[in-house]
Motif scaffolding. Structure first.
Motif, PDB file in Angstrom:
ATOM      1  N   VAL A   7       2.395  12.562  -6.200  1.00  0.00           N
ATOM      2  CA  VAL A   7       1.630  11.324  -6.327  1.00  0.00           C
ATOM      3  C   VAL A   7       1.766  10.798  -7.747  1.00  0.00           C
ATOM      4  O   VAL A   7       1.542  11.524  -8.710  1.00  0.00           O
ATOM      5  N   ASP A 263       8.502   8.134   2.674  1.00  0.00           N
ATOM      6  CA  ASP A 263       7.066   8.049   2.925  1.00  0.00           C
ATOM      7  C   ASP A 263       6.284   7.554   1.714  1.00  0.00           C
ATOM      8  O   ASP A 263       5.132   7.128   1.842  1.00  0.00           O
ATOM      9  N   LEU A 264       6.899   7.616   0.524  1.00  0.00           N
ATOM     10  CA  LEU A 264       6.206   7.177  -0.685  1.00  0.00           C
ATOM     11  C   LEU A 264       6.173   5.666  -0.830  1.00  0.00           C
ATOM     12  O   LEU A 264       5.348   5.139  -1.572  1.00  0.00           O
ATOM     13  N   ASP A 266       5.233   3.205   1.216  1.00  0.00           N
ATOM     14  CA  ASP A 266       3.944   2.639   1.613  1.00  0.00           C
ATOM     15  C   ASP A 266       2.803   3.224   0.792  1.00  0.00           C
ATOM     16  O   ASP A 266       1.880   2.509   0.386  1.00  0.00           O
ATOM     17  N   GLU A 267       2.869   4.530   0.552  1.00  0.00           N
ATOM     18  CA  GLU A 267       1.794   5.199  -0.187  1.00  0.00           C
ATOM     19  C   GLU A 267       1.620   4.619  -1.579  1.00  0.00           C
ATOM     20  O   GLU A 267       0.505   4.318  -2.015  1.00  0.00           O
ATOM     21  N   TRP A 268       2.737   4.437  -2.290  1.00  0.00           N
ATOM     22  CA  TRP A 268       2.663   3.922  -3.647  1.00  0.00           C
ATOM     23  C   TRP A 268       2.287   2.450  -3.674  1.00  0.00           C
ATOM     24  O   TRP A 268       1.645   1.986  -4.600  1.00  0.00           O
ATOM     25  N   GLN A 270       0.193   1.020  -1.927  1.00  0.00           N
ATOM     26  CA  GLN A 270      -1.247   0.853  -1.683  1.00  0.00           C
ATOM     27  C   GLN A 270      -2.105   1.365  -2.823  1.00  0.00           C
ATOM     28  O   GLN A 270      -3.328   1.230  -2.791  1.00  0.00           O
ATOM     29  N   ARG A 271      -1.479   1.942  -3.837  1.00  0.00           N
ATOM     30  CA  ARG A 271      -2.255   2.465  -4.949  1.00  0.00           C
ATOM     31  C   ARG A 271      -2.562   1.356  -5.957  1.00  0.00           C
ATOM     32  O   ARG A 271      -1.858   0.365  -6.047  1.00  0.00           O
TER      33      ARG A 271
END
Length: 272
Positions: A7, A263-264, A266-268, A270-271
């Protein structure tokens, strides 16, 4: 797997820049995960650009090459050292002239910004990559530089890969011309952060929310670092995991391949 935290620091990522050779493909063979990574970027709606120091091909050519590998990148999302060089020269001397040692990717880019190709008293000698360097063309370039033409080169890479081994690239031929003339070229492509900034400007992106993915510490990673981007080294290309510690600077993250980044996206995003 990665040797760094999965992360990132709590800042969103809204734009991705990625190198091509060694990150997405080896020659015309896709690197596992590359198709999924680009597809995820497309689906996410995030801005992205594929960067390459290769000045031989036009973005249309490179799009076709990537499509043959199953990777769908829009022509508008490909940024080459030839395009960056043409933009730099347009900004420096609009409507200028150049003697070009290179191929269609470079000559097309220069024509498109209004440059005239000539071997008679040009403003610049512009050296790019080609698979057909000729002694006659190099000799002409040397004489024009001696006569006062400014020396520009698309990128400093001394060699490039092929199925049969190394090929001499722009940096090697530039060294020959420099030895003969005593004149160093100005390199526009990576590791010059100018190429990163021109790509960001192309898609109206900001360095604070952009990540650069590359396979070379001495071009991709240092250029991203100097442009103020977070950087990800993937070890599917030139720089191995063991070599990272030998450099006086480090990437923000190290991953085995772009497969780790799918997968990162979308995850990143949204941060924040």
């Amino acid at each position: 797997m990665s040797d760094v935290p999965a992360v990132p620091e709590p800042r969103e990522v809204s734009t991705w820049l990625t190198d091509m050779d060694g990150v997405l493909v080896h020659e015309d063979v896709p690197i596992p995960g590359a198709q999924e990574f680009i597809a995820r970027l497309q689906e996410s709606g995030l801005g992205f650009m594929v960067l390459t120091n290769n000045s031989i091909y036009t973005p249309r050519d490179l799009r076709a090459r990537l499509l043959r590998s199953g990777i769908d990148v829009p022509e508008s999302a490909i940024w080459t050292s030839a395009l960056a060089t043409a933009q730099f020269l347009r900004d420096q001397r609009p409507g200028g002239s150049a003697y070009v040692v290179g191929e269609a990717g470079l000559t097309t880019a220069l024509h498109d910004v209004g440059y005239v190709m000539t071997d008679h008293d040009p403003d610049y000698v512009v050296l790019g990559e080609t698979r057909t360097y000729s002694f006659e063309a190099i000799t002409r370039a040397i004489r024009l530089i001696d006569a006062g033409a400014r020396f520009i080169a698309t990128n400093p890479d001394p060699s490039g890969p092929s199925q049969d081994g190394k090929l001499p690239a722009t940096g090697a031929v530039a060294a020959l011309i420099t030895t003969a003339t005593g004149r160093q070229p100005y390199y526009v492509g990576k590791p010059n952060s100018l190429m990163m900034r021109s790509a960001l400007n192309r898609i109206d992106a900001h360095s604070e929310t952009t990540v650069m993915v590359g396979d070379r510490m001495d071009t991709d990673i240092i250029a991203g670092l100097e442009a103020g981007l977070r950087t990800i080294l993937v070890t599917t290309g030139s720089t191995t995991q063991d070599q990272v510690g030998t450099f006086p600077y480090r990437p923000t993250f190290v991953h085995e391949s772009v497969a780790d980044l799918v997968d990162l996206v979308d995850e990143w995003a949204q941060r924040g």
